[in-house]
Design a protein around this motif. Structure first.
Motif, short mmCIF file in Angstrom:
data_model
loop_
_atom_site.label_atom_id
_atom_site.label_comp_id
_atom_site.label_asym_id
_atom_site.label_seq_id
_atom_site.Cartn_x
_atom_site.Cartn_y
_atom_site.Cartn_z
N GLU A 1 42.73 -35.66 26.29
CA GLU A 1 42.78 -35.35 27.29
C GLU A 1 42.78 -36.07 28.01
O GLU A 1 42.63 -37.24 27.80
N ILE A 2 43.49 -35.89 29.33
CA ILE A 2 43.57 -36.99 30.19
C ILE A 2 43.09 -36.28 31.38
O ILE A 2 43.14 -34.74 32.06
N SER A 3 42.80 -37.42 32.59
CA SER A 3 42.38 -37.06 33.87
C SER A 3 43.43 -36.59 34.62
O SER A 3 43.94 -37.26 34.42
N PRO A 4 43.11 -35.56 36.21
CA PRO A 4 44.60 -35.51 36.94
C PRO A 4 44.90 -37.12 37.10
O PRO A 4 45.98 -37.29 37.97
N LYS A 5 43.46 -37.74 37.58
CA LYS A 5 44.48 -39.39 38.02
C LYS A 5 45.14 -39.68 37.61
O LYS A 5 45.96 -40.84 38.01
N GLU A 6 44.65 -39.71 35.99
CA GLU A 6 45.02 -40.61 35.24
C GLU A 6 46.49 -40.32 34.70
O GLU A 6 47.62 -41.22 35.11
N LEU A 7 46.73 -38.72 35.18
CA LEU A 7 48.68 -38.03 34.68
C LEU A 7 48.86 -38.87 36.02
O LEU A 7 50.31 -39.33 36.24
N GLU A 8 48.56 -38.84 37.46
CA GLU A 8 48.91 -39.25 38.28
C GLU A 8 49.25 -40.64 38.42
O GLU A 8 50.69 -41.15 38.78
N GLN A 9 48.73 -41.18 38.09
CA GLN A 9 49.12 -42.76 37.65
C GLN A 9 50.24 -43.38 37.25
O GLN A 9 51.38 -43.91 37.61
N LEU A 10 49.95 -42.07 35.59
CA LEU A 10 51.22 -42.80 35.44
C LEU A 10 52.85 -42.08 35.30
O LEU A 10 53.50 -42.85 35.53
N LEU A 11 52.63 -41.37 35.87
CA LEU A 11 53.67 -40.44 36.94
C LEU A 11 53.53 -41.20 38.22
O LEU A 11 55.82 -42.08 37.87
N ALA A 12 53.05 -41.71 39.18
CA ALA A 12 53.33 -42.96 39.26
C ALA A 12 53.50 -43.90 39.44
O ALA A 12 54.60 -44.71 39.91
N ASN A 13 53.88 -44.51 38.31
CA ASN A 13 54.47 -45.64 37.31
C ASN A 13 56.14 -45.76 36.88
O ASN A 13 56.07 -47.14 36.35
N GLY A 14 56.87 -44.51 36.70
CA GLY A 14 57.45 -43.69 36.00
C GLY A 14 57.34 -43.84 35.21
O GLY A 14 58.54 -43.72 34.10
N GLU A 15 56.69 -43.63 34.12
CA GLU A 15 55.91 -42.65 32.59
C GLU A 15 57.28 -41.67 32.83
O GLU A 15 56.80 -40.48 33.76
N ALA A 16 58.20 -41.51 31.56
CA ALA A 16 59.14 -40.37 31.01
C ALA A 16 57.98 -39.54 30.59
O ALA A 16 57.54 -39.86 29.30
N LEU A 17 57.30 -38.04 30.66
CA LEU A 17 55.98 -37.61 30.02
C LEU A 17 56.35 -35.83 30.08
O LEU A 17 57.18 -35.71 30.61
N ASN A 18 56.53 -35.65 28.77
CA ASN A 18 56.27 -33.87 28.89
C ASN A 18 55.56 -33.26 28.83
O ASN A 18 54.60 -32.87 28.73
N ILE B 1 52.72 -29.91 38.84
CA ILE B 1 53.72 -31.10 39.33
C ILE B 1 54.85 -31.19 38.72
O ILE B 1 55.22 -30.41 38.80
N PRO B 2 55.67 -31.94 40.08
CA PRO B 2 57.26 -32.74 39.70
C PRO B 2 57.25 -32.14 38.52
O PRO B 2 56.97 -33.47 37.53
N GLY B 3 58.87 -31.89 37.53
CA GLY B 3 59.02 -32.53 35.99
C GLY B 3 58.37 -31.45 35.40
O GLY B 3 59.14 -30.85 34.00
N ALA B 4 57.36 -30.81 35.37
CA ALA B 4 56.78 -30.23 34.46
C ALA B 4 57.53 -28.81 34.38
O ALA B 4 57.62 -27.73 35.03
N VAL B 5 57.31 -28.28 33.13
CA VAL B 5 58.31 -27.37 32.25
C VAL B 5 57.45 -25.27 32.11
O VAL B 5 56.15 -26.00 31.95
N ASN B 6 57.86 -24.81 33.06
CA ASN B 6 56.58 -23.66 33.07
C ASN B 6 56.93 -22.80 31.68
O ASN B 6 58.16 -22.09 31.57
N ILE B 7 55.88 -22.82 30.77
CA ILE B 7 56.21 -21.99 30.04
C ILE B 7 54.56 -21.31 29.68
O ILE B 7 53.50 -21.74 29.28
N PRO B 8 54.86 -19.70 29.53
CA PRO B 8 52.95 -19.04 30.01
C PRO B 8 52.74 -19.45 28.87
O PRO B 8 53.65 -19.12 27.86
N LEU B 9 51.49 -19.45 29.17
CA LEU B 9 50.71 -18.93 27.17
C LEU B 9 51.00 -18.50 26.46
O LEU B 9 51.41 -18.19 25.63
N GLY B 10 51.37 -16.52 27.04
CA GLY B 10 51.75 -15.85 26.02
C GLY B 10 52.80 -16.37 25.45
O GLY B 10 53.29 -15.26 24.33
N LEU B 11 53.24 -16.66 25.71
CA LEU B 11 55.06 -17.21 25.18
C LEU B 11 55.46 -18.03 24.48
O LEU B 11 56.39 -18.87 24.01
#
Length: 98
Positions: free
Chosen positions: A3-20, A35-45
């Motif tokens: 797991e990652i916290s939203p704050k940790e994820l926000e910090q990684l993005l702010a640091n320019g990390e390339a995340l999927n 979230i900017p850059g997020a790809v939408n794949i609904p759970l059922g798909l």
């Protein structure tokens, strides 16, 4: 399950990390903001779109509150993918959205 916290994820993005980031909410939920850059794949798909994912990459899974993304993590992990669940989902996200 990792797991990652939203704050940790926000910090990684702010640091320019390339995340999927994969948002597993339904399209109408994502239309309200994601979230900017997020790809939408609904759970059922997810099971029908495995061919779009790379087992060499790690995916951060996001949903509204953390439940669906947790299920997506378990499903993808069972197929050999590397995943991290964003705890609390978009309800806990305080960062920018698009």
């Amino acid at each position: 399950m990792k797991e990652i916290s939203p704050k940790e994820l926000e910090q990684l993005l702010a640091n320019g990390e390339a995340l999927n980031i994969i948002d597993v909410r339904e399209t109408d939920e994502v239309a309200e903001g994601k979230i900017p850059g997020a790809v939408n794949i609904p759970l059922g798909l997810i099971e029908f779109r495995l061919n779009e994912l790379d087992k060499e990459k790690e995916y951060v899974m996001v949903c509204r509150s953390g439940g669906r993304s947790g299920r997506a993590c378990k499903f993808l992990d069972s197929y050999g993918f590397k995943t991290v669940n964003m705890a609390g989902g978009m309800l806990a996200w305080a960062g920018i959205i698009e």
